[in-house]
Design a protein around this motif. Structure first.
Motif, mmCIF file in Angstrom:
data_model
loop_
_atom_site.group_PDB
_atom_site.id
_atom_site.type_symbol
_atom_site.label_atom_id
_atom_site.label_comp_id
_atom_site.label_asym_id
_atom_site.label_seq_id
_atom_site.Cartn_x
_atom_site.Cartn_y
_atom_site.Cartn_z
ATOM 1 N N TYR A 6 64.352 64.065 22.259
ATOM 2 C CA TYR A 6 63.514 65.044 23.153
ATOM 3 C C TYR A 6 64.001 65.219 24.596
ATOM 4 O O TYR A 6 64.326 66.161 25.318
ATOM 5 C CB TYR A 6 62.232 65.083 22.914
ATOM 6 C CG TYR A 6 61.411 66.371 23.585
ATOM 7 C CD1 TYR A 6 61.301 67.524 23.315
ATOM 8 C CD2 TYR A 6 60.794 65.727 24.959
ATOM 9 C CE1 TYR A 6 60.784 68.329 24.272
ATOM 10 C CE2 TYR A 6 60.204 66.669 25.605
ATOM 11 C CZ TYR A 6 60.008 67.977 25.326
ATOM 12 O OH TYR A 6 59.388 69.022 26.035
ATOM 13 N N ASP A 33 58.123 63.975 19.117
ATOM 14 C CA ASP A 33 58.386 64.894 18.103
ATOM 15 C C ASP A 33 59.477 65.993 18.868
ATOM 16 O O ASP A 33 59.729 65.884 20.017
ATOM 17 C CB ASP A 33 57.291 65.680 17.401
ATOM 18 C CG ASP A 33 57.763 65.874 15.808
ATOM 19 O OD1 ASP A 33 58.885 66.215 15.655
ATOM 20 O OD2 ASP A 33 56.716 65.953 15.233
ATOM 21 N N THR A 34 59.812 66.835 18.052
ATOM 22 C CA THR A 34 60.683 68.004 18.692
ATOM 23 C C THR A 34 60.051 68.748 19.700
ATOM 24 O O THR A 34 60.796 69.696 20.390
ATOM 25 C CB THR A 34 61.232 68.618 17.502
ATOM 26 O OG1 THR A 34 60.292 69.320 16.991
ATOM 27 C CG2 THR A 34 62.044 68.063 16.548
ATOM 28 N N ASP A 35 58.735 68.886 19.942
ATOM 29 C CA ASP A 35 57.937 69.608 20.713
ATOM 30 C C ASP A 35 57.256 69.009 21.750
ATOM 31 O O ASP A 35 56.719 69.642 22.662
ATOM 32 C CB ASP A 35 56.899 70.593 19.990
ATOM 33 C CG ASP A 35 55.950 69.620 19.077
ATOM 34 O OD1 ASP A 35 56.113 68.300 19.131
ATOM 35 O OD2 ASP A 35 55.099 70.292 18.521
ATOM 36 N N GLY A 36 57.635 67.489 22.078
ATOM 37 C CA GLY A 36 57.005 66.809 23.280
ATOM 38 C C GLY A 36 56.945 65.433 23.163
ATOM 39 O O GLY A 36 57.145 64.887 21.804
ATOM 40 N N SER A 82 55.427 65.533 28.584
ATOM 41 C CA SER A 82 56.362 66.727 28.482
ATOM 42 C C SER A 82 56.358 67.328 27.436
ATOM 43 O O SER A 82 56.507 66.919 26.321
ATOM 44 C CB SER A 82 58.173 65.989 28.830
ATOM 45 O OG SER A 82 58.559 67.236 28.940
ATOM 46 N N VAL A 83 56.113 68.609 27.409
ATOM 47 C CA VAL A 83 56.077 69.361 26.188
ATOM 48 C C VAL A 83 56.782 70.783 26.090
ATOM 49 O O VAL A 83 56.854 71.419 27.271
ATOM 50 C CB VAL A 83 54.432 69.763 26.022
ATOM 51 C CG1 VAL A 83 53.795 68.547 25.450
ATOM 52 C CG2 VAL A 83 53.756 70.286 27.003
ATOM 53 N N ALA A 84 57.131 71.366 25.090
ATOM 54 C CA ALA A 84 57.873 72.474 24.855
ATOM 55 C C ALA A 84 56.867 73.790 24.916
ATOM 56 O O ALA A 84 57.505 75.023 25.269
ATOM 57 C CB ALA A 84 58.439 72.551 23.458
ATOM 58 N N ASN A 85 55.682 73.688 24.878
ATOM 59 C CA ASN A 85 54.551 74.839 24.954
ATOM 60 C C ASN A 85 53.211 74.358 24.974
ATOM 61 O O ASN A 85 52.884 73.132 25.070
ATOM 62 C CB ASN A 85 54.969 75.680 23.572
ATOM 63 C CG ASN A 85 54.368 74.669 22.355
ATOM 64 O OD1 ASN A 85 53.238 74.289 22.238
ATOM 65 N ND2 ASN A 85 55.316 74.716 21.716
ATOM 66 N N GLU A 105 50.366 75.005 23.933
ATOM 67 C CA GLU A 105 49.624 74.487 22.671
ATOM 68 C C GLU A 105 49.578 73.183 22.281
ATOM 69 O O GLU A 105 48.600 72.464 22.193
ATOM 70 C CB GLU A 105 49.891 75.625 21.522
ATOM 71 C CG GLU A 105 49.522 77.119 21.536
ATOM 72 C CD GLU A 105 50.339 77.668 22.535
ATOM 73 O OE1 GLU A 105 51.446 77.460 22.800
ATOM 74 O OE2 GLU A 105 49.841 78.886 22.898
ATOM 75 N N LYS A 106 50.994 72.876 22.354
ATOM 76 C CA LYS A 106 51.130 71.418 21.988
ATOM 77 C C LYS A 106 50.596 70.501 23.182
ATOM 78 O O LYS A 106 50.132 69.446 22.917
ATOM 79 C CB LYS A 106 52.691 70.895 21.937
ATOM 80 C CG LYS A 106 53.113 69.572 21.681
ATOM 81 C CD LYS A 106 52.100 68.841 20.643
ATOM 82 C CE LYS A 106 52.469 69.209 19.096
ATOM 83 N NZ LYS A 106 51.703 68.681 18.086
ATOM 84 N N GLN A 118 55.675 70.009 33.093
ATOM 85 C CA GLN A 118 55.557 71.338 32.984
ATOM 86 C C GLN A 118 54.387 71.966 33.978
ATOM 87 O O GLN A 118 53.123 71.513 33.798
ATOM 88 C CB GLN A 118 55.565 71.839 31.735
ATOM 89 C CG GLN A 118 56.885 71.713 30.612
ATOM 90 C CD GLN A 118 56.848 70.198 30.400
ATOM 91 O OE1 GLN A 118 56.110 69.395 29.915
ATOM 92 N NE2 GLN A 118 58.165 69.890 30.242
#
Length: 230
Positions: free
Chosen positions: A8, A34-37, A51-54, A56-57, A75
């Protein structure tokens, strides 16, 4: 989980070098990957790194932390929530500077550069007020602070913060604008390369002099920003 975290983070290696290096050095406890953070706790500094993709996560991971007084967010959309969640009051907005090259730099012999120890605590604190005495003592115990001497007189210092970034660069006022900052940083880059570490530093976005120095020395600068909250 380590491989998942790296997969990631490596998508944006310049931004994430300060979280990739603790994983590589083995000083990180990976709490989520995982794939989202990714969420980890760096053990030397006791800093959380996120570090996260969005959002909510990010909210889910932040809510999983019971208490926190130091966290690095990669972010901006997480900053206000983190500050409110842990009642933090300070924010440092930074670019990441990474020395990707493996070539050592030439270092002028004008300065004698030596490792500092605990007898230098007071003079360091006199010139550099961004660390507590206990943090500084740990850095000195780890052998991660170096002083530059001109004719036997200490004129400044540089080192590694607890989590591994280059910093603590301070040239005493009467010795500034003579190139000593470049000499000390070049020495530190070479020192880290010898230890198989990636030289990286986090530069506050409005510190134009420091950003110019990093570019002069061959650092790559992240386009994205990261945020230290405490």
């Amino acid at each position: 989980m380590k491989d998942i975290a790296i997969k990631y983070l490596i998508k944006n290696p310049l931004l994430h070098m300060g979280i990739l290096e603790p994983i590589r050095r083995g000083t990180a406890i990976i709490l989520y990957a995982d794939t989202d953070g990714v969420l980890l706790k760096e053990q030397k500094s006791n800093a959380y790194m996120l570090s996260v993709a969005n959002f909510e996560k990010g909210k889910e991971l932040v809510d999983s932390i019971s208490s926190c007084n130091l966290i690095l967010s990669h972010q901006e959309f997480m900053v206000d929530y983190i500050i409110d969640r842990f009642r933090l009051s300070k924010k440092l907005e930074c670019f990441q500077a990474v020395y990707i090259d493996k070539a050592k730099l030439s270092v002028s012999e004008e300065l004698e550069i030596k490792q500092l120890d605990k007898i230098h605590v007071e003079i360091i604190l006199e010139h550099y007020g961004k660390l507590s005495k206990s943090e500084l003592e740990t850095i000195l115990e780890d052998g991660n602070l170096f002083g530059g001497y001109k004719n036997g007189i200490l004129i400044g210092f540089i080192g590694n913060h607890l989590e591994g970034s280059m910093g603590l660069l301070e040239i005493f006022p009467q010795y500034r604008r003579l190139g000593y900052g470049t000499m000390l940083e070049s020495y530190m880059i070479n020192h880290m390369l010898e230890k198989d570490l990636v030289p990286f530093a986090q530069i506050e976005v409005d510190n134009e002099k420091s950003l110019a120095l990093q570019k002069k020395l061959g650092f790559s600068i992240s386009k994205d920003r990261l945020f230290w909250l405490f």
